[in-house]
Design an enzyme around this catalytic site. Structure first.
Site, mmCIF file in Angstrom:
data_model
loop_
_atom_site.group_PDB
_atom_site.id
_atom_site.type_symbol
_atom_site.label_atom_id
_atom_site.label_comp_id
_atom_site.label_asym_id
_atom_site.label_seq_id
_atom_site.Cartn_x
_atom_site.Cartn_y
_atom_site.Cartn_z
ATOM 1 N N ASN A 1 -19.195 -16.255 -74.256
ATOM 2 C CA ASN A 1 -19.062 -17.108 -75.603
ATOM 3 C C ASN A 1 -20.121 -18.010 -75.873
ATOM 4 O O ASN A 1 -21.291 -17.782 -75.118
ATOM 5 C CB ASN A 1 -17.685 -17.890 -75.175
ATOM 6 C CG ASN A 1 -17.032 -18.397 -76.543
ATOM 7 O OD1 ASN A 1 -17.533 -18.401 -77.531
ATOM 8 N ND2 ASN A 1 -15.743 -18.917 -76.321
ATOM 9 N N PHE A 2 -20.066 -18.643 -77.181
ATOM 10 C CA PHE A 2 -20.984 -19.675 -77.289
ATOM 11 C C PHE A 2 -22.395 -18.961 -77.602
ATOM 12 O O PHE A 2 -23.367 -19.897 -77.282
ATOM 13 C CB PHE A 2 -20.924 -20.869 -76.412
ATOM 14 C CG PHE A 2 -19.736 -21.214 -76.308
ATOM 15 C CD1 PHE A 2 -18.932 -21.376 -74.969
ATOM 16 C CD2 PHE A 2 -19.256 -22.273 -77.296
ATOM 17 C CE1 PHE A 2 -17.760 -22.015 -74.798
ATOM 18 C CE2 PHE A 2 -17.655 -22.635 -77.138
ATOM 19 C CZ PHE A 2 -17.235 -22.608 -75.862
ATOM 20 N N LEU A 3 -22.352 -17.930 -78.058
ATOM 21 C CA LEU A 3 -23.756 -17.108 -78.205
ATOM 22 C C LEU A 3 -24.432 -18.044 -79.683
ATOM 23 O O LEU A 3 -23.602 -17.948 -80.661
ATOM 24 C CB LEU A 3 -23.698 -15.858 -78.787
ATOM 25 C CG LEU A 3 -24.964 -15.061 -79.206
ATOM 26 C CD1 LEU A 3 -26.270 -15.410 -78.374
ATOM 27 C CD2 LEU A 3 -24.771 -13.864 -79.459
ATOM 28 N N LEU B 1 -11.660 -19.031 -76.611
ATOM 29 C CA LEU B 1 -11.806 -20.319 -76.927
ATOM 30 C C LEU B 1 -12.876 -20.213 -78.117
ATOM 31 O O LEU B 1 -13.799 -19.385 -77.974
ATOM 32 C CB LEU B 1 -12.518 -21.403 -75.915
ATOM 33 C CG LEU B 1 -11.305 -21.576 -74.867
ATOM 34 C CD1 LEU B 1 -11.749 -22.221 -73.678
ATOM 35 C CD2 LEU B 1 -9.822 -22.048 -75.489
ATOM 36 N N THR C 1 -15.199 -12.204 -78.543
ATOM 37 C CA THR C 1 -14.738 -12.106 -79.946
ATOM 38 C C THR C 1 -15.850 -12.223 -80.940
ATOM 39 O O THR C 1 -16.989 -12.888 -80.600
ATOM 40 C CB THR C 1 -13.769 -13.182 -80.401
ATOM 41 O OG1 THR C 1 -14.213 -14.418 -80.099
ATOM 42 C CG2 THR C 1 -12.296 -12.796 -79.280
HETATM 43 C C1 LIG Z 1 -12.396 -24.559 -90.213
HETATM 44 O O1 LIG Z 1 -13.803 -24.471 -89.638
HETATM 45 C C2 LIG Z 1 -14.179 -23.184 -89.217
HETATM 46 C C3 LIG Z 1 -15.566 -23.382 -88.678
HETATM 47 C C4 LIG Z 1 -16.390 -22.211 -88.303
HETATM 48 C C5 LIG Z 1 -15.643 -20.988 -88.717
HETATM 49 C C6 LIG Z 1 -14.338 -20.830 -89.148
HETATM 50 C C7 LIG Z 1 -13.562 -19.658 -89.782
HETATM 51 C C8 LIG Z 1 -13.300 -18.795 -88.257
HETATM 52 N N1 LIG Z 1 -14.286 -18.071 -87.975
HETATM 53 N N2 LIG Z 1 -12.312 -19.228 -87.415
HETATM 54 C C9 LIG Z 1 -12.074 -18.663 -86.441
HETATM 55 O O2 LIG Z 1 -12.790 -17.912 -85.877
HETATM 56 C C10 LIG Z 1 -10.500 -18.772 -85.756
HETATM 57 C C11 LIG Z 1 -9.427 -18.854 -86.805
HETATM 58 C C12 LIG Z 1 -8.205 -19.158 -85.919
HETATM 59 C C13 LIG Z 1 -8.204 -19.277 -84.636
HETATM 60 N N3 LIG Z 1 -9.410 -19.351 -83.799
HETATM 61 C C14 LIG Z 1 -10.713 -18.892 -84.556
HETATM 62 O O3 LIG Z 1 -11.819 -18.855 -83.456
HETATM 63 C C15 LIG Z 1 -11.444 -19.410 -82.130
HETATM 64 C C16 LIG Z 1 -11.572 -18.133 -81.330
HETATM 65 C C17 LIG Z 1 -12.980 -17.550 -81.285
HETATM 66 N N4 LIG Z 1 -14.049 -18.606 -81.235
HETATM 67 C C18 LIG Z 1 -13.873 -19.686 -82.048
HETATM 68 C C19 LIG Z 1 -12.524 -20.258 -82.178
HETATM 69 C C20 LIG Z 1 -13.809 -22.159 -89.618
#
Ligand SMILES: COc1cccc(CC(=N)NC(=O)c2cccnc2OC2CCNCC2)c1
Length: 389
Positions: free
Chosen positions: A137-139, A389, A173
């Site tokens: 994670n966190f790349l 996460l 992910t």
């Molecule tokens: C609303 O602020 C954001 C800031 C950056 C990216 C995104 C869209 C997005 N990429 N959302 C997700 O990946 C995401 C949407 C719903 C639930 N979990 C999620 O990602 C989690 C799990 C993977 N690591 C990031 C957090 C939204």
């Protein structure tokens, strides 16, 4: 060209997709430890490796600032994840963690931290096999150093350090399609503070909808409705572990949590993770569970607001309380804690409540990957019991 790096890695390759003869399980056998490269990979000359000790206030601040300014943004570059320092320490210090898997890249001269990648060990079950994997994670590579091909060497370095601990699989992910997703999930959002979400451009006013009608649409009661609904406490760890292990059995890929894992990942931690359970008032049996983690996003370029307070659905179990009622109570406590939005993926049984509880579909997908482990068929999100996460 596309996936130049990933075509060299032991991951499901697009060309193998139709090949049903390939067995489920590890793609490559472990390497004898004597043959694992014992020195770090070479970085481009201006840069050097560093190990980030998140127990050091200064280093944790450096990591926090790098991510705050350079980590994942939404597709329209309006929001950027803003993981807190407390959250990072929680996410990266689970039982059995290795400091050596918290890897930074510094500029040799200035010592500025310009890139980061992490792994934590996790017991993950794939069908009937429990495998100790690294959750990667966190790349993050500083915006000014993108397309210098730093990510491939950072991925190889964290893989090397994982191999040195005799671990040969990983889970991760990404919002982008790489070879080859184990599952592709949709994300959904439930407005809790619709006025702010519309003001900052996260949501749009529905057609033929006024603001006051929209506020009323998403209004929630002040109190939870389920008798026996309460915060999880330390003495609940054994019962929650049993409840969660039983529930997760049904999914093709899921964490294999023991009591130590549940204590770390699911005991409430202010500003990091919230978890609630239903204790039957008669039998005092723990029958249901819900949890969400706190991941704010920076709002890029809005005059009135700088932060979007977002809760992310984590692990939930319903055995007595109907899903709709259980998750509506989760929404009620999230609203009371001043979250603006409650996010969820369509994994596990989440689709049973998403539509009815007024979640709207997000505009993106989250792809799940396994490294050096082939799962025969791409999984439906409802077959996936893993939340990263
Ligand atoms: C609303 O602020 C954001 C800031 C950056 C990216 C995104 C869209 C997005 N990429 N959302 C997700 O990946 C995401 C949407 C719903 C639930 N979990 C999620 O990602 C989690 C799990 C993977 N690591 C990031 C957090 C939204």
């Amino acid at each position: 060209q596309r996936h130049k790096f990933w075509e060299t890695q032991p991951v499901g390759q697009f060309k193998d997709l139709g090949d049903a003869s390939l067995p489920e399980g590890p793609i490559e056998p472990p390497t004898p430890l004597t043959e694992v490269k014992h020195e770090p990979y070479n970085l481009p000359s201006p840069y050097e490796w560093t190990t980030c000790d998140l127990d050091s206030e200064d280093m944790c601040s450096e990591v926090y600032l790098l991510l705050t300014n350079n980590y994942v943004e939404d597709d329209e570059n309006m929001f950027r994840f803003n993981y807190s320092k407390e959250f990072l320490r929680w996410a990266l210090h689970p039982p059995g963690y290795y400091k050596s898997w918290h890897i930074g890249v510094r500029v040799k001269t200035s010592k500025k931290l310009v890139a980061f990648i992490t792994g934590v060990p996790a017991k993950i079950r794939a069908r009937d096999t429990v495998v100790v994997m690294a959750e990667i994670n966190f790349l993050c590579v500083h915006k000014k150093l993108r397309s210098k091909r730093l990510a491939p060497v950072m991925i190889k370095e964290v893989t090397r350090r994982v191999h040195l601990e005799n671990i040969w699989q990983a889970a991760y992910t990404a919002g982008v399609v790489l070879p080859t997703p184990v599952s592709t999930c949709q994300y959904w959002h439930r407005s809790l503070n619709p006025k702010k979400l519309i003001d900052v451009g996260f949501s749009r006013l529905g057609a033929r909808m006024t603001m006051s009608r929209t506020i009323k649409l998403y209004k929630l009661p002040d109190q939870t409705v389920t008798p026996g609904f309460r915060k999880m406490e330390p003495h609940d760890v054994p019962a929650v572990t049993r409840l969660l292990r039983d529930y997760l059995k049904q999914f093709v890929v899921a964490p294999d949590f023991d009591e130590n894992d549940v204590e770390h990942w699911l005991l409430p931690k202010e500003g990091v993770v919230d978890s609630y359970l239903v204790e039957s008032p008669e039998s005092h049996e723990i029958t249901d569970f819900c949890s969400f983690y706190t991941l704010p996003s920076s709002i890029l370029g809005n005059q009135n607001y700088s932060t979007l307070k977002a809760a992310y659905s984590y692990y939930n179990v319903s055995t007595k309380t109907p899903w709709i009622q259980l998750m509506n109570d989760a929404l009620i406590v999230a609203k009371k804690k001043d979250f603006d939005v409650f996010n969820a993926l369509d994994v596990m049984h989440n689709e049973t409540f998403l539509k009815e509880l007024k979640f709207g579909p997000g505009d993106g997908q989250l792809h799940y990957y396994l490294y050096n482990y082939r799962i025969k068929h791409v999984l439906r999100p409802s077959e996936l019991g893993l939340v990263l996460l």
